[in-house]
Design a protein around this motif. Structure first.
Motif, PDB file in Angstrom:
ATOM      1  N   VAL A 122       0.937  -1.190   0.009  1.00 43.91           N
ATOM      2  CA  VAL A 122      -0.003   0.036  -0.123  1.00 43.91           C
ATOM      3  C   VAL A 122       0.890   1.066  -0.130  1.00 43.91           C
ATOM      4  N   ARG A 123       1.061   1.719  -1.180  1.00 38.77           N
ATOM      5  CA  ARG A 123       1.814   3.012  -1.349  1.00 38.77           C
ATOM      6  C   ARG A 123       1.298   4.188  -0.586  1.00 38.77           C
ATOM      7  N   PRO A 124       2.124   5.409  -0.379  1.00 40.23           N
ATOM      8  CA  PRO A 124       1.608   6.419   0.359  1.00 40.23           C
ATOM      9  C   PRO A 124       0.422   7.209  -0.554  1.00 40.23           C
ATOM     10  N   GLY A 125      -0.565   7.535  -0.054  1.00 41.08           N
ATOM     11  CA  GLY A 125      -1.617   8.183  -0.676  1.00 41.08           C
ATOM     12  C   GLY A 125      -2.776   6.904  -1.066  1.00 41.08           C
ATOM     13  N   MET A 126      -2.423   5.894  -0.783  1.00 40.65           N
ATOM     14  CA  MET A 126      -3.453   4.946  -1.144  1.00 40.65           C
ATOM     15  C   MET A 126      -3.697   4.219   0.120  1.00 40.65           C
ATOM     16  N   GLU A 127      -4.879   3.147  -0.325  1.00 42.29           N
ATOM     17  CA  GLU A 127      -5.642   2.261   1.031  1.00 42.29           C
ATOM     18  C   GLU A 127      -6.038   1.248   0.471  1.00 42.29           C
ATOM     19  N   HIS A 128      -6.487   0.172   1.563  1.00 40.05           N
ATOM     20  CA  HIS A 128      -6.879  -1.082   1.012  1.00 40.05           C
ATOM     21  C   HIS A 128      -8.121  -0.850   1.791  1.00 40.05           C
ATOM     22  N   PRO A 129      -9.449  -0.402   0.907  1.00 43.45           N
ATOM     23  CA  PRO A 129     -10.543   0.010   1.611  1.00 43.45           C
ATOM     24  C   PRO A 129     -11.585  -1.245   2.241  1.00 43.45           C
ATOM     25  N   TRP A 130     -12.523  -0.782   2.921  1.00 47.19           N
ATOM     26  CA  TRP A 130     -13.421  -1.805   3.388  1.00 47.19           C
ATOM     27  C   TRP A 130     -13.746  -3.034   2.709  1.00 47.19           C
ATOM     28  N   HIS A 131     -13.623  -4.281   3.226  1.00 45.92           N
ATOM     29  CA  HIS A 131     -13.860  -5.282   2.370  1.00 45.92           C
ATOM     30  C   HIS A 131     -14.073  -6.904   3.116  1.00 45.92           C
ATOM     31  N   PHE A 132     -14.555  -7.813   2.736  1.00 41.65           N
ATOM     32  CA  PHE A 132     -14.556  -9.163   3.255  1.00 41.65           C
ATOM     33  C   PHE A 132     -13.465  -9.923   2.449  1.00 41.65           C
TER      34      PHE A 132
END
Length: 287
Positions: free
Chosen positions: A153-163
């Motif tokens: 996960v690079r700066p400025g990015m995210e791994h959003p809500w998930h299952f």
């Protein structure tokens, strides 16, 4: 043989606290009992400093060297990883979309002699993880890309809500973000029999109260991500967040779908094409 390849499992793992090769010892039984209890109560357990501190910098450097191999593709997704154009009722949480900017280094880019490669394939490690989940056995995925991956996960990015697709998730942080990059989750927000869409929607609306889990490089995290909504919050600062994901299954021969594999890695292999349509779902959940 390199110096790293000559290092034994006991030198990599803090076997004083986590005696992988002595599953019947009182110490091992106590660790497993605690893990099972926390997984049952909260859907998650963390084994701190699973990798011995003197090797944690080696772990970081190895995985940082692999990170440039990650497949990056910013996508519009929902919590169920289904088509965002799916015809869903008004107010359904699956209608909420996010930008997914995390990336994965595929298994075929990860050397078998690396620390995470050796852990993933080690029989004693697999047996220990299975014991913690209360399972008779776990199998490595037959998937040539998805079995062991590095999440970036690079700066400025995210791994959003998930299952998660798999019920059982095993991961290890290898590099912390400079800022942000927190692991947040909602324990057991759904079950195999009940999606609980209202509760999921509340979290997406900011009305829920997710747990925030402090993780350090070298910690081993066991997680029931199939039933617990979770995310990695936006990463800030100058460092990317790296974590190894060890994917196992209760049955042998598991290979990912063509669509999901292409989404994660930008490519598929003949094994994925040959296996398409043979997968068996263990529940009737949306994803």
């Amino acid at each position: 043989m390199s110096t790293l390849q000559a290092i034994t499992l006991d030198q990599v793992v803090d076997t004083d606290h986590y005696p992988l090769s002595e599953p019947g010892s009182p110490q091992a039984r106590a660790v497993v009992a605690r893990a099972r209890r926390e997984l049952a109560e909260a859907g998650c357990t963390v084994l701190p400093d699973f990798v011995r501190p003197p090797l944690q910098e080696v772990l970081r450097q190895e995985c940082a060297a692999l990170a440039p191999h990650a497949y990056f593709d910013v996508e519009t997704v929902n919590v169920y990883n289904i088509d965002v154009d799916e015809d869903l009722p008004e107010g359904h949480p699956g209608r909420r979309t996010f930008e997914r900017g995390n990336a994965f280094v595929a298994r075929d880019h990860i050397p078998g002699g690396s620390l995470i490669g050796r852990l993933y394939a080690h029989e004693a490690f697999q047996r220990f993880v299975a014991d913690c989940f209360g399972l008779p056995r776990l199998y490595e995925l037959a998937d040539p890309l998805s079995g062991l991956v590095l999440n970036v996960v690079r700066p400025g990015m995210e791994h959003p809500w998930h299952f998660d697709t798999n019920e059982y998730t095993v991961s290890m942080l290898t590099q912390e973000a400079q800022e942000g990059g927190s692991f947040e989750y909602c324990p057991n927000i759904r079950s195999a029999a009940d999606e609980r869409f209202d509760d999921v929607r509340d979290v997406l609306d900011g009305k829920g109260a997710p747990e925030r889990l402090p993780l350090r490089p070298g910690d081993l995290q066991l997680f029931k991500g199939r039933y617990s909504l979770h995310r990695v919050s936006p990463v800030r600062g100058g460092l990317a967040r790296h974590s190894a994901i060890f994917a196992y299954s209760e049955r042998p021969g598991v290979i990912g779908s063509v669509s999901r594999t292409r989404q994660l890695f930008g490519r598929v292999l003949p094994e994925h094409l040959a296996a398409e349509g043979r997968s068996v779902r263990g529940d009737q959940l949306l994803d």
